[in-house]
Design an enzyme around this catalytic site. Structure first.
Site, short mmCIF file in Angstrom:
data_model
loop_
_atom_site.label_atom_id
_atom_site.label_comp_id
_atom_site.label_asym_id
_atom_site.label_seq_id
_atom_site.Cartn_x
_atom_site.Cartn_y
_atom_site.Cartn_z
N TYR A 153 0.84 -1.20 0.00
CA TYR A 153 0.00 0.00 0.00
C TYR A 153 0.87 1.25 0.00
CZ TYR A 153 -3.75 3.19 1.56
OH TYR A 153 -4.68 4.21 1.67
N VAL A 193 -12.27 2.59 13.33
CA VAL A 193 -13.51 3.26 13.74
C VAL A 193 -14.71 2.34 13.51
CG1 VAL A 193 -15.04 5.22 13.33
CG2 VAL A 193 -12.58 5.58 13.37
N THR A 218 -1.33 6.46 18.24
CA THR A 218 -2.30 7.54 17.99
C THR A 218 -2.69 7.63 16.51
OG1 THR A 218 -0.66 9.25 17.51
CG2 THR A 218 -1.24 8.92 19.83
N ASP A 234 2.93 -1.17 12.33
CA ASP A 234 1.80 -0.30 12.65
C ASP A 234 2.37 1.04 13.16
OD1 ASP A 234 -1.37 -1.16 13.58
OD2 ASP A 234 -0.57 0.76 14.27
N ARG A 254 0.41 9.42 14.48
CA ARG A 254 0.10 10.04 13.18
C ARG A 254 -0.78 11.25 13.41
NH1 ARG A 254 -2.71 6.12 9.46
NH2 ARG A 254 -0.70 5.30 8.88
P1 NAD Z 1 -12.75 1.92 0.01
O1 NAD Z 1 -12.08 0.60 0.08
O2 NAD Z 1 -14.13 2.04 0.56
O3 NAD Z 1 -12.79 2.47 -1.47
C1 NAD Z 1 -11.93 2.07 -2.50
C2 NAD Z 1 -12.74 1.83 -3.75
O4 NAD Z 1 -11.85 1.48 -4.82
C3 NAD Z 1 -13.74 0.66 -3.60
O5 NAD Z 1 -14.99 1.01 -4.13
C4 NAD Z 1 -13.09 -0.44 -4.41
O6 NAD Z 1 -14.02 -1.40 -4.91
C5 NAD Z 1 -12.39 0.35 -5.51
N1 NAD Z 1 -11.27 -0.38 -6.13
C6 NAD Z 1 -10.28 -1.06 -5.50
N2 NAD Z 1 -9.45 -1.60 -6.42
C7 NAD Z 1 -9.94 -1.24 -7.64
C8 NAD Z 1 -9.51 -1.49 -8.96
N3 NAD Z 1 -8.43 -2.24 -9.23
N4 NAD Z 1 -10.24 -0.97 -9.98
C9 NAD Z 1 -11.35 -0.23 -9.73
N5 NAD Z 1 -11.80 0.04 -8.49
C10 NAD Z 1 -11.09 -0.46 -7.46
O7 NAD Z 1 -11.77 2.96 0.75
P2 NAD Z 1 -11.89 4.53 1.00
O8 NAD Z 1 -11.64 4.75 2.43
O9 NAD Z 1 -13.10 5.08 0.36
O10 NAD Z 1 -10.60 5.05 0.22
C11 NAD Z 1 -10.67 5.70 -1.03
C12 NAD Z 1 -9.29 6.19 -1.42
O11 NAD Z 1 -8.79 7.10 -0.44
C13 NAD Z 1 -8.26 5.07 -1.53
O12 NAD Z 1 -7.43 5.32 -2.64
C14 NAD Z 1 -7.47 5.18 -0.25
O13 NAD Z 1 -6.16 4.72 -0.39
C15 NAD Z 1 -7.52 6.68 0.00
N6 NAD Z 1 -7.34 6.96 1.45
C16 NAD Z 1 -8.37 6.75 2.33
C17 NAD Z 1 -8.15 7.00 3.67
C18 NAD Z 1 -9.25 6.82 4.69
O14 NAD Z 1 -8.97 6.97 5.88
N7 NAD Z 1 -10.49 6.55 4.34
C19 NAD Z 1 -6.91 7.45 4.12
C20 NAD Z 1 -5.88 7.61 3.19
C21 NAD Z 1 -6.11 7.38 1.85
N1 UDP Z 2 -6.70 -1.02 15.44
C1 UDP Z 2 -7.13 -1.58 16.65
N2 UDP Z 2 -8.20 -2.42 16.62
C2 UDP Z 2 -8.89 -2.70 15.47
C3 UDP Z 2 -8.46 -2.11 14.26
C4 UDP Z 2 -7.35 -1.28 14.30
O1 UDP Z 2 -6.54 -1.34 17.72
O2 UDP Z 2 -9.86 -3.47 15.55
C5 UDP Z 2 -5.55 -0.08 15.48
C6 UDP Z 2 -4.47 -0.39 14.47
O3 UDP Z 2 -3.52 -1.29 15.02
C7 UDP Z 2 -3.88 0.99 14.22
C8 UDP Z 2 -5.06 1.94 14.40
O4 UDP Z 2 -6.03 1.20 15.13
O5 UDP Z 2 -2.92 1.30 15.20
C9 UDP Z 2 -5.67 2.41 13.10
O6 UDP Z 2 -5.91 1.27 12.30
P1 UDP Z 2 -6.67 1.33 10.90
O7 UDP Z 2 -6.65 -0.06 10.35
O8 UDP Z 2 -7.97 2.00 11.06
O9 UDP Z 2 -5.81 2.30 9.98
P2 UDP Z 2 -4.24 2.61 9.81
O10 UDP Z 2 -4.10 4.00 10.25
O11 UDP Z 2 -3.43 1.67 10.64
O12 UDP Z 2 -4.00 2.41 8.35
#
Ligand code: NAD
Ligand code: UDP
Length: 319
Positions: A152, A195, A217, A280, A284
């Site tokens: 990732y 969450v 965090t 992990d 952050r």
């Molecule tokens: P999510 O998993 O709900 O959404 C990802 C979407 O991408 C899904 O609908 C999935 O089916 C689609 N997808 C995955 N692989 C694919 C492929 N090969 N072709 C077409 N579609 C594909 O996650 P999210 O939380 O909505 O995240 C959306 C974007 O934001 C991601 O790129 C993620 O890395 C980025 N992001 C999210 C967070 C967060 O906290 N939610 C944090 C950092 C980055």
């Molecule tokens: N985590 C946890 N219990 C859970 C899921 C996650 O304690 O059931 C912790 C995980 O180890 C990390 C933080 O919560 O330290 C955030 O995890 P998440 O998978 O949401 O996202 P990350 O920021 O690690 O990508």
């Protein structure tokens, strides 16, 4: 720009549009009157997230894997396609890195052909297990290239590189946003992120699974705030490329989050401690000075309020 866009709304492609964040973005763009092409392979997303849009005349759902090239005309492209939960992105790590790298290449190619402006949903994971705190965009990160999170982290880092090379080499208009942990309605109940896990466990009065001692965090941003940030990033002048951090700068330990989930749901759940997954990140928190000055953006919804809204969503879903 397409002919249609010159006269009316823009045509906007949202890859990963059926996911948690993507579906909220589609909602906002449709509400603004744009034509939205939602592209998804439904790996972690679901048609359910966009069912309410399916009959809208300006909404189109396309099943497509971004690893495969696509020919599509758009004025703007948001690239969100990529599993975001560690459980999901580690399920098939090779597919994850292919999605980030080849997905970026294919969508940058599509943007180049249609002269579109293109946005990359990057991540705070590009900072890895950070050695500076809070993280600013100038920090290059501390990432393990061969660990279980690397598919990732390194995939997203490579995607950023591709965006900047297309910008330098082909003068393309790019926007790179680094997203910090975001939560809200439409997260999948089995998503695996903290969450949704804690809320679902608390609502079911099941043990709350804290990994490690729970002292690590995170800083949690509510989805609506984040989507507002996306739109503002896309609307910046062409010279602005980012990367720009988007997240809520209020930092909480995982234990504090667990306590809030129990309190706000009135749950009888007890904490259980599970091993901390490798690599992990310990802490952050975004420095959002750039987003504040450049976009006039900062989160409006604080954690307890956002958790209450998310709890309401999961209460309905689990009925
Ligand atoms: P999510 O998993 O709900 O959404 C990802 C979407 O991408 C899904 O609908 C999935 O089916 C689609 N997808 C995955 N692989 C694919 C492929 N090969 N072709 C077409 N579609 C594909 O996650 P999210 O939380 O909505 O995240 C959306 C974007 O934001 C991601 O790129 C993620 O890395 C980025 N992001 C999210 C967070 C967060 O906290 N939610 C944090 C950092 C980055
Ligand atoms: N985590 C946890 N219990 C859970 C899921 C996650 O304690 O059931 C912790 C995980 O180890 C990390 C933080 O919560 O330290 C955030 O995890 P998440 O998978 O949401 O996202 P990350 O920021 O690690 O990508």
């Amino acid at each position: 720009m397409t002919i249609m866009a010159r006269f009316s709304s823009k045509r906007i492609l949202v890859s990963g549009g059926a996911g948690f964040l993507g579906s909220h973005l589609c909602d906002r763009l449709i509400a603004q009157g744009h034509e939205v092409l939602c592209l998804d392979n439904f790996f972690t997303g679901s048609k359910d997230n966009v069912t309410h849009l399916l009959n809208h005349p300006k909404f189109e759902l396309i099943r497509h894997d971004v690893v495969e090239p696509i020919r599509i005309e758009a004025d703007e492209i948001y690239n969100l396609a990529c599993p975001a939960s560690p459980v999901h992105y580690q399920y098939n790590p090779i597919a994850t890195i292919k999605t980030s790298v080849m997905g970026a290449l294919n969508l940058l190619g599509a943007a180049k052909r249609s002269r579109a402006k293109i946005f990359q949903a990057s991540t705070s994971e590009v900072y890895g297990d950070p050695k500076i705190h809070p993280q600013t965009e100038k920090y290059w990160g501390h990432v393990n290239p061969v660990g279980i999170r690397s598919c990732y982290d390194e995939g997203k880092r490579c995607a950023e590189t591709l965006f900047f090379d297309y910008h330098r080499q082909h003068k393309m208009r790019i926007k790179v946003a680094r997203i910090f942990n975001t939560y809200g309605p439409r997260m999948h109940p089995h998503d695996g992120r903290v969450v949704s896990n804690f809320i679902v466990q608390a609502l079911k009065n099941e043990p709350i699974t804290v990994y490690g001692e729970g002292k690590q965090t995170r800083s949690f941003c509510y989805a609506d705030d984040l989507i507002e940030g996306f739109l503002r990033v896309m609307d910046t002048e062409d010279a602005f490329t980012g990367p720009v951090n988007l997240g809520n700068p209020n930092e909480f330990s995982i234990l504090e989050l667990a306590e809030k989930a129990i309190k706000l749901t009135g749950s009888k759940s007890k904490l259980v401690f599970k091993p901390l997954p490798s690599d992990d990140p310990l802490q952050r928190c975004p420095d959002i000075s750039l987003a504040k000055s450049k976009l006039g953006w900062e989160p409006q919804v604080q954690l307890e309020d956002g958790l209450k809204r998310t709890i309401q969503y999961f209460e309905q879903l689990l009925k």
